[in-house]
Motif scaffolding. Structure first.
Motif, short mmCIF file in Angstrom:
data_model
loop_
_atom_site.label_atom_id
_atom_site.label_comp_id
_atom_site.label_asym_id
_atom_site.label_seq_id
_atom_site.Cartn_x
_atom_site.Cartn_y
_atom_site.Cartn_z
N PHE A 141 -12.84 31.05 -9.37
CA PHE A 141 -13.37 31.80 -8.23
C PHE A 141 -13.39 33.31 -8.47
O PHE A 141 -14.37 33.97 -8.14
CB PHE A 141 -12.60 31.45 -6.96
N PRO A 142 -12.33 33.90 -9.07
CA PRO A 142 -12.43 35.33 -9.39
C PRO A 142 -13.58 35.65 -10.35
O PRO A 142 -14.21 36.71 -10.24
CB PRO A 142 -11.07 35.63 -10.04
N ALA A 143 -13.88 34.73 -11.27
CA ALA A 143 -14.98 34.97 -12.21
C ALA A 143 -16.32 35.06 -11.49
O ALA A 143 -17.21 35.82 -11.89
CB ALA A 143 -15.03 33.87 -13.26
N TRP A 144 -16.46 34.29 -10.40
CA TRP A 144 -17.71 34.33 -9.64
C TRP A 144 -17.93 35.68 -8.96
O TRP A 144 -19.07 36.02 -8.61
CB TRP A 144 -17.75 33.22 -8.60
N SER A 145 -16.87 36.43 -8.75
CA SER A 145 -17.02 37.74 -8.09
C SER A 145 -16.93 38.90 -9.06
O SER A 145 -17.06 40.05 -8.66
CB SER A 145 -15.95 37.90 -7.00
N THR A 146 -16.72 38.61 -10.36
CA THR A 146 -16.61 39.69 -11.35
C THR A 146 -17.66 39.48 -12.46
O THR A 146 -18.80 39.89 -12.31
CB THR A 146 -15.20 39.75 -11.94
N THR A 147 -17.26 38.83 -13.53
CA THR A 147 -18.15 38.70 -14.69
C THR A 147 -19.40 37.86 -14.42
O THR A 147 -20.41 38.00 -15.11
CB THR A 147 -17.39 38.07 -15.87
N HIS A 148 -19.35 36.97 -13.42
CA HIS A 148 -20.49 36.09 -13.13
C HIS A 148 -21.02 36.29 -11.71
O HIS A 148 -21.59 35.38 -11.13
CB HIS A 148 -20.10 34.64 -13.36
N SER A 149 -20.86 37.49 -11.20
CA SER A 149 -21.29 37.76 -9.82
C SER A 149 -22.80 37.77 -9.64
O SER A 149 -23.29 37.69 -8.51
CB SER A 149 -20.71 39.11 -9.35
N LYS A 150 -23.55 37.85 -10.74
CA LYS A 150 -25.01 37.87 -10.63
C LYS A 150 -25.63 36.48 -10.70
O LYS A 150 -26.85 36.35 -10.64
CB LYS A 150 -25.59 38.75 -11.74
N VAL A 151 -24.80 35.46 -10.83
CA VAL A 151 -25.31 34.09 -10.94
C VAL A 151 -25.54 33.51 -9.54
O VAL A 151 -24.60 33.37 -8.76
CB VAL A 151 -24.33 33.18 -11.71
N PRO A 152 -26.78 33.15 -9.17
CA PRO A 152 -27.02 32.52 -7.88
C PRO A 152 -26.45 31.11 -7.86
O PRO A 152 -26.47 30.40 -8.88
CB PRO A 152 -28.54 32.51 -7.75
N ILE A 153 -25.94 30.70 -6.70
CA ILE A 153 -25.27 29.40 -6.57
C ILE A 153 -25.86 28.64 -5.39
O ILE A 153 -26.05 29.20 -4.31
CB ILE A 153 -23.76 29.58 -6.37
N PHE A 154 -26.13 27.35 -5.60
CA PHE A 154 -26.55 26.46 -4.53
C PHE A 154 -25.48 25.40 -4.33
O PHE A 154 -25.15 24.66 -5.27
CB PHE A 154 -27.88 25.78 -4.85
N ILE A 155 -24.92 25.32 -3.12
CA ILE A 155 -23.93 24.31 -2.78
C ILE A 155 -24.45 23.51 -1.60
O ILE A 155 -24.75 24.07 -0.54
CB ILE A 155 -22.57 24.95 -2.44
N GLY A 156 -24.60 22.20 -1.78
CA GLY A 156 -25.07 21.33 -0.71
C GLY A 156 -24.08 20.22 -0.46
O GLY A 156 -23.45 19.71 -1.40
N HIS A 157 -23.94 19.83 0.82
CA HIS A 157 -22.96 18.80 1.15
C HIS A 157 -23.38 18.04 2.41
O HIS A 157 -23.78 18.66 3.41
CB HIS A 157 -21.58 19.42 1.38
N GLY A 158 -23.29 16.72 2.38
CA GLY A 158 -23.54 15.91 3.56
C GLY A 158 -22.35 15.96 4.51
O GLY A 158 -21.20 15.85 4.07
N LEU A 159 -22.64 16.11 5.80
CA LEU A 159 -21.56 16.21 6.78
C LEU A 159 -20.90 14.87 7.07
O LEU A 159 -19.84 14.83 7.71
CB LEU A 159 -22.11 16.82 8.08
N SER A 160 -21.49 13.78 6.59
CA SER A 160 -20.87 12.45 6.76
C SER A 160 -20.31 11.91 5.45
O SER A 160 -20.08 10.71 5.31
CB SER A 160 -21.91 11.47 7.33
N ASP A 161 -20.06 12.81 4.51
CA ASP A 161 -19.51 12.41 3.21
C ASP A 161 -18.06 11.98 3.38
O ASP A 161 -17.20 12.76 3.78
CB ASP A 161 -19.59 13.61 2.25
N ASN A 162 -17.77 10.71 3.05
CA ASN A 162 -16.40 10.21 3.12
C ASN A 162 -15.81 9.95 1.74
O ASN A 162 -14.79 9.26 1.61
CB ASN A 162 -16.33 8.94 3.99
N VAL A 163 -16.47 10.50 0.71
CA VAL A 163 -15.95 10.40 -0.66
C VAL A 163 -15.38 11.75 -1.11
O VAL A 163 -14.27 11.82 -1.63
CB VAL A 163 -17.05 9.93 -1.64
N VAL A 164 -16.14 12.81 -0.91
CA VAL A 164 -15.67 14.18 -1.11
C VAL A 164 -15.83 14.89 0.23
O VAL A 164 -16.96 15.08 0.69
CB VAL A 164 -16.47 14.91 -2.20
#
Length: 220
Positions: A141-164
């Protein structure tokens, strides 16, 4: 000649063919110069499977995956090394810079995507995590805000996910976004976080449409 490559990792117990539909599901890609690579996870014993062997990027203790799951599970470092080698190979075979490589994955593969992209020596062109969670958060997580802060990220999640549990995707997005707050304007990439009502542990059509739009944007 390919202008970008998408490396996408499957989840626990799956194979590359389980996500090979992705290139067909994203409507603009038959006419795009994109290379799709679907690497296989190694086969190893998995605790939540009673110790039986299956395809797995690292060990998982319990399903559903909750915040109590180990942050540095057995096997994760070997998989990070393997994924970094795959990135190197794709760059070489298609003569692409790191900025033209998008690393993504689903579930366990999504967790590996966030970790491997944040620890790669050079910044990639994007990172995708579908129905996944964070690993080795004290370093990734610190790397995402320092050395890799320019990398765009897509996070998607189902609200009915009972596995994760959906809260894990939410916490990933929130922590990465929080770490990027206060950085110089224009030099920090956006974290796109989308949730999907009624979606379980999978990817619905709406999520795939959102993902396609995001990929179009980051590969312009």
């Amino acid at each position: 000649m390919k202008t970008h490559a998408i490396i996408f990792m499957h989840g626990l117990g799956d194979t590359p063919s389980g996500w090979s539909f992705l290139s067909r599901a994203l409507p603009s890609y038959p006419n795009r110069d994109l290379a799709f690579v679907y690497p296989p996870a190694p086969t190893s014993p998995v605790t939540c499977n009673g110790g039986m062997s299956m395809t797995s990027w690292f060990d998982i203790i319990n399903i559903p995956v909750t915040s109590s799951e180990p942050d540095t599970p057995a096997g994760y470092l070997d998989s990070v090394s393997k994924i970094h080698s795959i990135i190197d190979s794709v760059k070489s075979s298609h003569n692409l810079p790191s900025s033209s490589i998008i690393l993504g994955g689903f579930s366990q593969g999504g967790a590996m995507s966030l970790l491997a992209a944040s620890s790669y020596p050079e910044s990639l062109g994007g990172c995708i995590c579908l129905s996944g969670w964070g690993l080795s958060k004290s370093t990734s997580f610190p790397a995402w805000s320092t050395t890799h802060s320019k990398v765009p990220i897509f996070i998607g999640h189902g609200l009915s996910d009972n596995v994760v549990l959906p809260s894990l995707g939410q916490s990933c997005a929130s922590e990465i976004e929080k770490g990027r707050e206060g950085k110089e304007g224009g030099k920090v990439a956006k974290v796109t976080f989308k949730t999907y009502q009624g979606e379980g542990h999978g990817a619905c059509e709406e999520e795939l449409r959102d993902l396609a739009l995001w990929i179009d944007e980051v590969t312009k």
